[in-house]
Scaffold this active site. Structure first.
Site, PDB file in Angstrom:
ATOM      1  N   ASN A  66     -12.621  21.092  -4.272  1.00  0.00           N
ATOM      2  CA  ASN A  66     -13.729  21.162  -3.326  1.00  0.00           C
ATOM      3  C   ASN A  66     -13.356  21.918  -2.061  1.00  0.00           C
ATOM      4  O   ASN A  66     -12.177  22.184  -1.790  1.00  0.00           O
ATOM      5  CB  ASN A  66     -14.204  19.751  -2.979  1.00  0.00           C
ATOM      6  N   HIS A  97       9.846  18.376   6.825  1.00  0.00           N
ATOM      7  CA  HIS A  97      11.170  18.390   7.456  1.00  0.00           C
ATOM      8  C   HIS A  97      11.791  17.005   7.385  1.00  0.00           C
ATOM      9  O   HIS A  97      11.098  15.983   7.369  1.00  0.00           O
ATOM     10  CB  HIS A  97      11.062  18.829   8.919  1.00  0.00           C
ATOM     11  N   THR A 144       2.624   8.650  -0.192  1.00  0.00           N
ATOM     12  CA  THR A 144       4.018   8.916   0.171  1.00  0.00           C
ATOM     13  C   THR A 144       4.983   8.706  -0.987  1.00  0.00           C
ATOM     14  O   THR A 144       6.145   9.087  -0.894  1.00  0.00           O
ATOM     15  CB  THR A 144       4.451   7.997   1.330  1.00  0.00           C
TER      16      THR A 144
END
Length: 179
Positions: A66, A97, A144
């Site tokens: 989308n 990082h 995560t």
């Protein structure tokens, strides 16, 4: 800057700032068929999506990406399975990082997304994550860590909130006019 890096930067600029904003699906998809590592058949990429190093982005068949999504293939790869729906303004990152590094060292990894995964509005997938077949990532979730197949996750960081029906048979086909 190497010639290869310069060429990649120019291709990203051409798509992200020009072609990706054109309301012609034909033009956008013709460019993406050459620019991406793989552009699956019957896949739809709506306007205003951005790709960082499209050569490392491999999109499966019948995906719907989308408007406003960001797919980051700068250093690592993104692979999507078949019939994946990625909601508006979702972000898939492969590079960041190391927060404890005194030299701001890069940290990242490939992102692997299974078949019939649904990633909702403004979800964020962080580097190195694998999302199993049939999983659902709720709107605004920040993923995560790996998500098991047929699991529904929500929140920041994303946590399991339920299970999805395993009897999925649909095939995506979505190509709105002017998108």
């Amino acid at each position: 800057m190497t010639k290869r890096l310069l060429a990649g930067t120019i291709l990203a600029y051409i798509y992200n700032d020009w072609i990706g904003k054109m309301p012609s699906r034909i033009v956008r998809h013709a460019f993406l068929n050459k620019y991406l590592g793989k552009m699956g058949s019957e896949t739809g990429v709506q306007m205003d999506c951005r790709f960082l190093n499209g050569r490392k982005v491999y999109i499966g068949d019948r995906n719907v990406i989308n408007f406003g999504c960001l797919l980051d293939g700068r250093k690592y790869e993104i692979h999507t399975g078949k019939d994946v729906s990625i909601g508006p303004e979702a972000t898939i990152l492969t590079l960041g990082h190391e927060p404890q590094s005194s030299t701001f060292e890069d940290k990242g990894g490939d992102v692997i997304i299974g078949d019939r995964v649904w990633i909702a509005y403004r979800a964020i997938i962080l580097p190195g994550v694998t999302i199993g077949d049939g999983a659902v990532i709720a709107a605004g979730a920040v993923v995560t860590r790996d998500v098991e197949a047929y699991t529904i996750v929500a929140g920041s960081p994303a946590k399991k909130v339920g299970n999805r029906n395993r009897d999925l048979e649909y095939q995506l086909s979505y190509a709105p006019w002017l998108q």
